[in-house]
Write an enzyme that holds these catalytic residues in place. Structure first.
Site, PDB file in Angstrom:
ATOM      1  N   HIS B 271       0.611   0.376   5.269  1.00 19.31           N
ATOM      2  CA  HIS B 271      -0.503   0.822   3.523  1.00 19.31           C
ATOM      3  C   HIS B 271      -1.711   0.755   4.105  1.00 19.31           C
ATOM      4  O   HIS B 271      -2.422  -0.665   3.652  1.00 19.31           O
ATOM      5  CB  HIS B 271       0.263  -0.666   2.581  1.00 19.31           C
ATOM      6  CG  HIS B 271       0.999  -0.183   1.971  1.00 19.31           C
ATOM      7  ND1 HIS B 271       1.553   0.704   0.779  1.00 19.31           N
ATOM      8  CD2 HIS B 271       2.908  -0.335   2.841  1.00 19.31           C
ATOM      9  CE1 HIS B 271       2.349   0.648   0.391  1.00 19.31           C
ATOM     10  NE2 HIS B 271       3.410   0.110   2.182  1.00 19.31           N
ATOM     11  N   ASP B 334       5.012  -4.710   4.517  1.00 13.55           N
ATOM     12  CA  ASP B 334       6.748  -3.902   4.279  1.00 13.55           C
ATOM     13  C   ASP B 334       6.443  -2.581   4.421  1.00 13.55           C
ATOM     14  O   ASP B 334       5.347  -1.507   4.492  1.00 13.55           O
ATOM     15  CB  ASP B 334       6.484  -4.006   2.784  1.00 13.55           C
ATOM     16  CG  ASP B 334       5.141  -3.334   2.098  1.00 13.55           C
ATOM     17  OD1 ASP B 334       4.285  -3.828   2.317  1.00 13.55           O
ATOM     18  OD2 ASP B 334       5.290  -2.737   1.245  1.00 13.55           O
ATOM     19  N   GLU B 335       7.194  -1.574   4.201  1.00 14.67           N
ATOM     20  CA  GLU B 335       7.483  -0.152   4.629  1.00 14.67           C
ATOM     21  C   GLU B 335       6.633   0.684   5.468  1.00 14.67           C
ATOM     22  O   GLU B 335       5.528   1.288   5.773  1.00 14.67           O
ATOM     23  CB  GLU B 335       6.824   0.934   3.265  1.00 14.67           C
ATOM     24  CG  GLU B 335       7.508   0.071   1.827  1.00 14.67           C
ATOM     25  CD  GLU B 335       6.907   0.924   0.447  1.00 14.67           C
ATOM     26  OE1 GLU B 335       8.124   1.471  -0.161  1.00 14.67           O
ATOM     27  OE2 GLU B 335       6.142   1.012   0.587  1.00 14.67           O
ATOM     28  N   ASN B 336       6.885  -0.094   6.808  1.00 11.09           N
ATOM     29  CA  ASN B 336       5.935   0.516   7.857  1.00 11.09           C
ATOM     30  C   ASN B 336       7.197   1.892   9.005  1.00 11.09           C
ATOM     31  O   ASN B 336       7.905   0.795   9.265  1.00 11.09           O
ATOM     32  CB  ASN B 336       5.659  -0.400   8.866  1.00 11.09           C
ATOM     33  CG  ASN B 336       4.472   0.304  10.518  1.00 11.09           C
ATOM     34  OD1 ASN B 336       4.643   1.589  10.075  1.00 11.09           O
ATOM     35  ND2 ASN B 336       4.830  -0.692  11.297  1.00 11.09           N
TER      36      ASN B 336
END
Lengths: 706, 706
Positions: B271, B334-336
């Site tokens: 992100h 998050d969300e790597n």
């Protein structure tokens, strides 16, 4: 609203109504805009100087895009980008183009903007533009970027829709302002207004082509801008409510981006308490001084005999002169009673022998100030009290006391700005400011005098407003004043103005202004209910008492709640305005359709009453509106009776009319600092009934009281 | 809303309805609050731990005043002063006292506040208070100033009125929170939210006793806080939309004044686009990088093999650690996807031989970050992806993926915060978050594990909101979540919650929140009309599609207008909620009054249709709601038919029910990214009619789709 005439209806018996009306002038003013344009549905305000409507339309589609040529400056790119966003939000169409830059545009570009030069943000800059729209595309042409901004606002107002889609009508517009100073003053001293209030009002100003934001930054209740030279001014004199220099720069930039000049006012030598809290040594009477929480009262002044006063002010104004880029600094100068000066022996001694009056002493004070401010590269503006012999000719006079002083100052060679008649806080209906021409038809002034009249300024004094209510005092009335200052003199049909004003009011809401939405907030708070429609029916026919009546009756302080029905009511109650218009039309040319509209409205008022009472009863804060609610029903019934008589085409009995006298008397009485505004129209129906329903009765003599 | 059960009504024929319903559990949850309190009209939210109602009331008069004793700290004086202003505005009474100071109070003081110590703004501080009101006066007692703030909010919520006046009911309240972390996250990265949005939401948080404001300050669409060490972060990575350090200090102070901790989040290692715009050299793949205007897509990450990454982040976090006083810094995590890492040979080489997966590499990244941030005197918080072997025990885990990871982290010794189930942007009805207990009844957890569960946080991701609409996504649903986190576990009656929520919604509006008023703004913009009631009738029974459905269907960017009917509709359509409740009641215990309410509502929907159509037709932006408007009328007619059959007390014909299948199918189809929310209730009536109008059918199986 037209043909205002002083009438004290409550003092005359009903049978004299007819006589009264026969004395009333018929609909008064010529209107310069042809009927087809008035009926075109184009809700432009201010109405442009020249408009020609053609067949056809430019459809708004996903492919709508904008290109700019010439030397527009950043303002135009930013304004064009904002226009895209607003058109998107109104239509729900997500355009392919979202940002307008120098690289934007192609073969099929829908809107091309030609600008010769960015323009300089100053009074007297070329603000003209022309806008030509056909079914293929639109072209906006302007000498300066400032003119282009105005053209973009006109384009935004032109957007219309029908079931087939959103579109711009095909038009040729060529436009420029009648006056070059079109201002709005916001008093941020009595009640401070946070950044977002100022920013949304700047957006509103730009939407109706106003170009001067005048901030009243100091008064007895607070000092509202940080000084880095004298930080004690806000540390001790603001109650913590002021703009930092960073914030004021942000406001100046925000206004500049939208073509608006920010003029700061520091009111002197009186209205000075907030300075004297931290600098009692500069006062004309011994301190200590405390910020006023009330309004009015004594009006302490700086000591003009103290050299330190001018050393202090000199340093202060030098700082402000570099902070504000506008070439004007407003120094107030109003309402100095001179009492402190008369009571101070040292000041009396100082005046000997040359200064023969407090007025002359004030002139000397202003002259010294003007000399310092001029040395800082600025010109002074002041309220009309500063117009005294010896005032330097560069000073601009802002006339709050009347047109006499406006013309006198202009004759004496001063540039002038009219404020008298544009006081938004007095809550006169929009038509009043609208018809208040700085130079009315038939005014005889030399060309040089006329040239000195720069324009006008709407004034928002803030004793009785807070951030949640201020927009509802400024808007939409300020839009009508903006039209007066921008549009040709002969654009002055009041009914048509109101029709456009109501549409413009919605467009202003798009910009974040709160004048519509916050009425609902107040009504929900007053009732503690979500369902407020019955109360809104009442609010839509009342407005606050006008002039200084509310201030006179209440013991208002900076802490007053300002959350009553008088704060929810506005100067322009739409249902009453609409009802007036129907009755005016009916009295002149009785027809069945209009009668049906009038009857339906009267019946709605009657039918609404039980639900209204159910809302009012459990809310003590609303109990004071009960007489208004009762009168609304009573008068609605009288109106229906009058229509029944009119339908019979025989004069109604005098006795019946006499019986209504008490009802009219009661209906005219203020309650909860508001008044019913549909009383005169019902009275017109009664008069018409007395005359046997004859047409041609003329427009109403409207209530001139408060 | 109770007894949610997965049902795909559109797949089954009408005659199977009865069978389905017989399988539905009856009204499910015990309720811990006695009926007399529920019927008392006290609209408290969160409901206090202990409430006893007495006879009598404390009248609110002009003499209402407040005194404070003990060591309250400035927060309590300021909050007491604000309470005076709010009570004034609600009642219209201008009190004698306007400001509360250490000197306030006298013999007859109406509200006395005893506070032992100011308290420290931290998780775990004593927030308890007790409030005792009798007809003479009120006493608020608290250990800490933070507890006193909560007590003042309870007092504000207690104000009631009837025709005789405004008053507080006589009560004994003793109150403290169930969970110590009660948060609201606002994503200011996808759509930036200006100062006034944050400030009004802080006021809303304080009103419902939330105590942590978590700001998501960086993401692929923008970097939203000025760094003085790396000014290029906002110069290049914000599009000009960010908080200066002065502004963020103002937010922190504003929150602190109201007992709220501000926790900043800087999302890492993915992100990360907005960082990489100015620092492409720190990315895991070559640049250049540009701010995303869309949402989703690839998720670039910092290069963990580059020592410069950690030198940079070390300096950055040192600056932020001194800017934010809270002891926590949220580092996202998050969300790597790890895709960039896998594709970069240098990173793959760096991983050899010890780091065996991207997950392990992320853990190493987080550990390095945690070490630096811990050295700066702060603890890290991260989304539950950071929970990997080796994570230091001081790290707080915020669980967005579910309660499994919440409990796992807590068992492993981490303090935890629940976010799963509290995503406001997904627009599930308030009841869903309300019933999402972090530790539901019957959960078996060791005491040490249980102690690690600090509480929960409502999450406002901002892909599909802008400043004008964000409040309507947060409120009032966040108030229901606040009650879940504050109030005893057994306070969970949904119908009573909704009743109070509707009242609390008005109280939140008092604080400047826009969730009610801005719906009108959007509807006026969509129609170009002032009179929008017919459209509001429709909006009051629809809500936006839930979950990620809207995002999936539209091609949304940061420029999308977000001004459609789906933006005006909310997660809690009140008319549908009310209708559900009536039908639930009627199905269980049929009675004439309830039937009359149901019939009146159905008839209103039918009668409204012509006016609704007249509004929709000229507004192309509204054309997509036509199927909803049609279905509303069709289903209203079916509902009336069902009631007719029920009145006849004979089973309705199966053939009739079968004929309605298509109508129900159509009514369940989304249109304009919204859905009708009164369909299930009408279906219940049909089922009841099929059963011959028998009572006891149980609550509805509500639609669990989006």
């Amino acid at each position: 609203m037209i043909g205002r005439l002083h009438k004290v209806a409550k003092l005359i018996p009903a049978f004299a109504f007819a006589l009264m009306l026969s004395l009333t002038a018929a609909s008064a003013f010529a209107d310069g805009v042809p009927a087809p344009l008035q009926q075109s549905g184009m809700n432009l305000m201010p109405w442009p100087a020249h408009v020609r409507l053609h067949e056809g339309r430019l459809a708004l589609t996903k492919q709508f895009d904008i290109a700019v040529t010439g030397q527009p400056g950043q303002r135009v790119y930013d304004a064009a980008t904002r226009l895209l966003q607003r058109l998107q939000r109104r239509s729900g169409i997500d355009f392919d183009q979202h940002v307008v830059t120098a690289n934007s545009g192609g073969e099929q570009t829908k809107l091309v903007i030609h600008v010769r030069r960015p323009g300089v943000l100053k009074i007297g800059e070329d603000e003209s533009y022309s806008l030509r729209i056909d079914s293929g595309h639109a072209v906006l042409t302007a000498e300066s970027g400032l003119g282009a901004l105005h053209g973009l606002q006109t384009l935004r107002q032109l957007l219309q829709s029908d079931s087939s889609g959103y579109y711009f009508p095909a038009v040729d517009i060529s436009d420029k302002p009648r006056f070059e100073w079109r201002g709005l003053m916001i008093d941020v001293a009595r009640h401070f207004e946070p950044m977002d209030v100022i920013e949304r009002n700047i957006r509103g100003m730009a939407a109706v082509k106003l170009n001067v934001l005048h901030l009243h930054l100091s008064d007895n209740q607070g000092f509202r801008i940080q000084s880095k030279v004298f930080p004690e001014l806000t540390e001790l004199g603001s109650g913590g409510q002021y703009y930092t220099q960073t914030q004021i720069k942000q406001i100046i930039q925000y206004a500049d981006d939208r073509g608006i000049i920010v003029v700061p006012e520091f009111d002197l030598p009186a209205h000075a308490v907030s300075w004297l809290v931290s600098h009692p040594e500069l006062a004309s009477a011994p301190g200590p001084y405390h910020l006023y929480t009330r309004f009015g009262g004594k009006n302490p002044a700086f000591d003009p005999s103290n050299p330190e006063t001018f050393r202090f002010l000199g340093r202060f104004f030098k700082e402000m002169a570099s902070l504000f880029p506008a070439p004007y600094i407003h120094i107030g100068g109003d309402e100095n009673s001179g009492r402190q000066w008369s009571n101070n022996p040292a000041i009396q001694a100082y005046m000997q022998p040359a200064i023969t009056s407090n007025a002359a002493l004030q002139t000397q004070f202003i002259q010294k100030l003007a000399a310092m401010i001029t040395a800082d590269g600025k010109q002074i503006i002041g309220w009309d009290e500063i117009l005294q012999p010896g005032l330097e000719k560069g000073a601009i006079i802002q006339s709050w006391r009347g047109k006499d002083s406006l013309y006198q100052a202009a004759r004496e060679g001063h540039r002038t700005v009219l404020s008298n008649g544009y006081y938004l806080d007095l809550l006169y209906p929009a038509a009043d400011g609208y018809l208040n021409d700085p130079i009315p038809p038939g005014t005889h002034l030399k060309r040089s005098t006329r040239r000195n009249i720069l324009g006008g300024e709407a004034e928002m004094w803030s004793e009785l407003v807070r951030p949640a209510t201020i927009d509802s005092r400024i808007w939409p009335s300020a839009a009508a004043i903006a039209e007066r200052l921008w549009s040709p003199q002969d654009v002055r049909d009041v009914a048509w103005m109101y029709k456009r004003l109501r549409a413009v009011n919605l467009q202003l809401e798009e910009l974040g202004l709160t004048q519509i939405r916050n009425q609902g907030v107040l009504l929900r708070q007053l009732t503690g209910r979500h369902e407020i429609e019955p109360l809104r029916v009442l609010v839509d026919v009342i407005s606050p008492v006008r002039g200084y009546q509310r201030m006179a009756t209440g013991h208002y302080t900076i802490y007053s709640p300002l959350a009553s029905i008088a704060d929810a009511a506005t100067a322009n109650p739409w249902a009453a305005i609409q009802f007036d218009e129907w009755v005016d039309r009916f009295v002149e040319h009785p027809d069945a359709d209009t009668e049906q509209q009038i009857r339906a409205q009267l019946e709605q008022w009657i039918a609404n009453d039980p639900a209204l009472e159910a809302l009012v009863e459990p809310s003590p804060a609303l109990h004071r509106v009960k007489p208004l609610a009762q009168s609304l029903v009573t008068l609605a019934k009288i109106g229906l009776q009058a229509l029944d008589y009119i339908d019979q085409k025989q004069p109604a009995p005098q006795a019946w009319a006499r019986q209504t006298t008490t009802d009219f008397l009661q209906a005219r009485a203020p309650a909860a600092a508001t008044k019913l505004r549909m009383v005169d129209a019902v009275e017109q129906l009664v008069v018409m009934a007395l005359k046997g329903g004859q047409a041609g009765g003329s427009h109403a003599a409207r209530d001139e009281e408060n």
